[in-house]
Design an enzyme around this catalytic site. Structure first.
Site, PDB file in Angstrom:
ATOM      1  N   THR A 188       5.398   4.192  -3.797  1.00 21.56           N
ATOM      2  CA  THR A 188       4.561   3.102  -4.286  1.00 21.56           C
ATOM      3  C   THR A 188       5.390   2.134  -5.114  1.00 21.56           C
ATOM      4  O   THR A 188       6.616   2.272  -5.237  1.00 21.56           O
ATOM      5  CB  THR A 188       3.355   3.655  -5.078  1.00 21.56           C
ATOM      6  OG1 THR A 188       2.424   2.594  -5.321  1.00 21.56           O
ATOM      7  CG2 THR A 188       3.781   4.266  -6.410  1.00 21.56           C
ATOM      8  N   GLY A 236       4.861  -8.522  -2.321  1.00 23.59           N
ATOM      9  CA  GLY A 236       5.633  -7.288  -2.344  1.00 23.59           C
ATOM     10  C   GLY A 236       5.452  -6.460  -1.090  1.00 23.59           C
ATOM     11  O   GLY A 236       5.020  -6.949  -0.039  1.00 23.59           O
ATOM     12  N   GLY A 237       5.776  -5.160  -1.206  1.00 24.55           N
ATOM     13  CA  GLY A 237       5.693  -4.272  -0.053  1.00 24.55           C
ATOM     14  C   GLY A 237       4.297  -4.151   0.507  1.00 24.55           C
ATOM     15  O   GLY A 237       4.098  -4.089   1.728  1.00 24.55           O
ATOM     16  N   SER A 262      -3.222   9.928  -5.493  1.00 19.68           N
ATOM     17  CA  SER A 262      -2.601  10.674  -4.394  1.00 19.68           C
ATOM     18  C   SER A 262      -2.486  12.161  -4.684  1.00 19.68           C
ATOM     19  O   SER A 262      -2.719  13.004  -3.802  1.00 19.68           O
ATOM     20  CB  SER A 262      -1.213  10.100  -4.088  1.00 19.68           C
ATOM     21  OG  SER A 262      -1.307   8.789  -3.591  1.00 19.68           O
ATOM     22  N   LYS A 317       8.921   0.384  -2.528  1.00 16.83           N
ATOM     23  CA  LYS A 317       8.677   0.386  -1.089  1.00 16.83           C
ATOM     24  C   LYS A 317       9.782  -0.310  -0.302  1.00 16.83           C
ATOM     25  O   LYS A 317      10.002  -0.005   0.871  1.00 16.83           O
ATOM     26  CB  LYS A 317       7.322  -0.253  -0.779  1.00 16.83           C
ATOM     27  CG  LYS A 317       6.136   0.568  -1.278  1.00 16.83           C
ATOM     28  CD  LYS A 317       4.812  -0.033  -0.863  1.00 16.83           C
ATOM     29  CE  LYS A 317       3.658   0.829  -1.350  1.00 16.83           C
ATOM     30  NZ  LYS A 317       2.349   0.333  -0.867  1.00 16.83           N
ATOM     31  N   TYR A 340      -7.495   0.758  -6.145  1.00 12.19           N
ATOM     32  CA  TYR A 340      -8.658   1.647  -6.050  1.00 12.19           C
ATOM     33  C   TYR A 340      -8.981   2.324  -7.380  1.00 12.19           C
ATOM     34  O   TYR A 340      -9.939   3.088  -7.473  1.00 12.19           O
ATOM     35  CB  TYR A 340      -8.420   2.716  -4.973  1.00 12.19           C
ATOM     36  CG  TYR A 340      -7.143   3.499  -5.170  1.00 12.19           C
ATOM     37  CD1 TYR A 340      -7.106   4.609  -6.004  1.00 12.19           C
ATOM     38  CD2 TYR A 340      -5.970   3.102  -4.542  1.00 12.19           C
ATOM     39  CE1 TYR A 340      -5.929   5.309  -6.217  1.00 12.19           C
ATOM     40  CE2 TYR A 340      -4.791   3.797  -4.746  1.00 12.19           C
ATOM     41  CZ  TYR A 340      -4.777   4.893  -5.577  1.00 12.19           C
ATOM     42  OH  TYR A 340      -3.611   5.583  -5.792  1.00 12.19           O
ATOM     43  N   LEU A 351      -6.465  -4.074  -2.815  1.00 12.42           N
ATOM     44  CA  LEU A 351      -5.753  -2.841  -2.486  1.00 12.42           C
ATOM     45  C   LEU A 351      -5.831  -1.824  -3.616  1.00 12.42           C
ATOM     46  O   LEU A 351      -5.619  -0.629  -3.391  1.00 12.42           O
ATOM     47  CB  LEU A 351      -4.283  -3.140  -2.161  1.00 12.42           C
ATOM     48  CG  LEU A 351      -3.950  -3.361  -0.676  1.00 12.42           C
ATOM     49  CD1 LEU A 351      -4.742  -4.513  -0.094  1.00 12.42           C
ATOM     50  CD2 LEU A 351      -2.454  -3.605  -0.498  1.00 12.42           C
ATOM     51  N   GLY A 395      -9.499  -0.481  -2.397  1.00  8.97           N
ATOM     52  CA  GLY A 395      -8.531   0.096  -1.467  1.00  8.97           C
ATOM     53  C   GLY A 395      -8.639   1.591  -1.247  1.00  8.97           C
ATOM     54  O   GLY A 395      -7.716   2.190  -0.671  1.00  8.97           O
ATOM     55  N   ARG A 435       3.628 -16.412  -7.228  1.00 17.24           N
ATOM     56  CA  ARG A 435       4.012 -17.316  -8.319  1.00 17.24           C
ATOM     57  C   ARG A 435       5.213 -18.163  -7.930  1.00 17.24           C
ATOM     58  O   ARG A 435       5.308 -19.333  -8.276  1.00 17.24           O
ATOM     59  CB  ARG A 435       4.313 -16.506  -9.585  1.00 17.24           C
ATOM     60  CG  ARG A 435       3.111 -15.749 -10.105  1.00 17.24           C
ATOM     61  CD  ARG A 435       3.405 -15.074 -11.432  1.00 17.24           C
ATOM     62  NE  ARG A 435       2.297 -14.246 -11.865  1.00 17.24           N
ATOM     63  CZ  ARG A 435       1.218 -14.704 -12.487  1.00 17.24           C
ATOM     64  NH1 ARG A 435       1.113 -15.989 -12.744  1.00 17.24           N
ATOM     65  NH2 ARG A 435       0.250 -13.882 -12.854  1.00 17.24           N
TER      66      ARG A 435
END
Length: 245
Positions: free
Chosen positions: A61, A128-129, A16, A65, A207, A205, A228, A150
């Site tokens: 991140t 998760g988010g 980012s 989130k 990258y 997702l 991603g 899990r």
């Protein structure tokens, strides 16, 4: 100086900062900068805000989130719908508004990639988010799915439930877990890769690295795979629109 940035626990894998720094350079915005803010706990968030009075926007991140929610003034419909925040808007009157641009990023990227008329079902690895944004996008696209984790809460599957028969019925597999992210590039979700076929589509997702172990194992059997990065770019541009409206 107009300051932007990313909050998370471990950010060495993030692109980012590079993405937005290059964007600022291309637009001639010398008074803009983008920082990485690693927080060992979300309880450090208020101090971060106090120490950076020139913040105009933040990305969020793993693993914050969902945890950042109580520290916000309000959440936009996009975040309320997903149940997770990945973009924070700093309004002129001092409010912090949570948004979710991950959903748009994934939805548009997946729609660009899957063949027209795709009729398969999906497995969403992780809860998760990131998973929540993927779920909303899949619903928008009319793709049925199961969430795999899990320890699933309520309806869902565990990794032990992923028999060859289940994989045959779900030709889209989306990894929303951090397994395989730099530096732990040899990790991957524990699915029966030998049951994959050339009819499967694997979307990660992650990258960084560009090609994860999850992707490699699928491609070795002939499956299609995508990382991603396009999702990152789309969601970043959506965040930029929010910060500049």
């Amino acid at each position: 100086m107009r300051e932007f940035g990313l909050i998370g626990r471990t950010l060495r894998h993030s692109f980012s900062q590079t993405y937005f720094s290059q964007k600022f350079d291309s637009l001639g915005l010398a008074d803009h900068q983008y920082g990485l803010f690693e927080l060992s706990s979300i309880q450090e968030f208020p101090d971060l805000i106090a120490q950076h009075p020139n913040l105009y926007g933040l990305n969020v991140t793993i693993p914050y989130k969902e945890k950042v929610w109580p520290f916000l003034s309000e959440v936009a419909p996009s975040a309320a719908r997903v149940g997770a925040v990945n973009t924070i808007e700093f309004t002129a009157d001092g409010r912090l508004v949570g948004h979710n641009t991950d959903m748009i990023g994934f939805r548009d990227s997946l729609r660009n990639w899957l063949p027209a008329g795709f009729q398969g079902r999906a497995l969403v690895l992780g809860s998760g988010g990131g998973s929540k944004a993927v779920e909303v996008a899949l619903r928008d696209l009319g793709i049925g799915y199961w969430v795999v984790s899990r320890n699933p809460l309520g309806q869902g599957l565990t990794y032990d439930d992923l028999t060859p028969e289940v994989l045959q019925e779900h030709t889209l597999i989306v990894n929303t877990t951090p397994l395989g992210t730099v530096p732990d590039v040899h990790e991957c979700p524990p699915i029966p890769y030998e049951a994959l076929t050339s009819q499967h589509f694997l979307y990660d997702l992650i990258y960084n690295p560009r090609e994860t172990e999850f992707m490699k194992r699928g491609q070795a059997i002939g499956a299609q795979a995508k990382n991603g990065f396009e999702m990152l770019c789309i969601q970043a541009e959506e965040a930029w629109k929010i910060w500049n409206r």
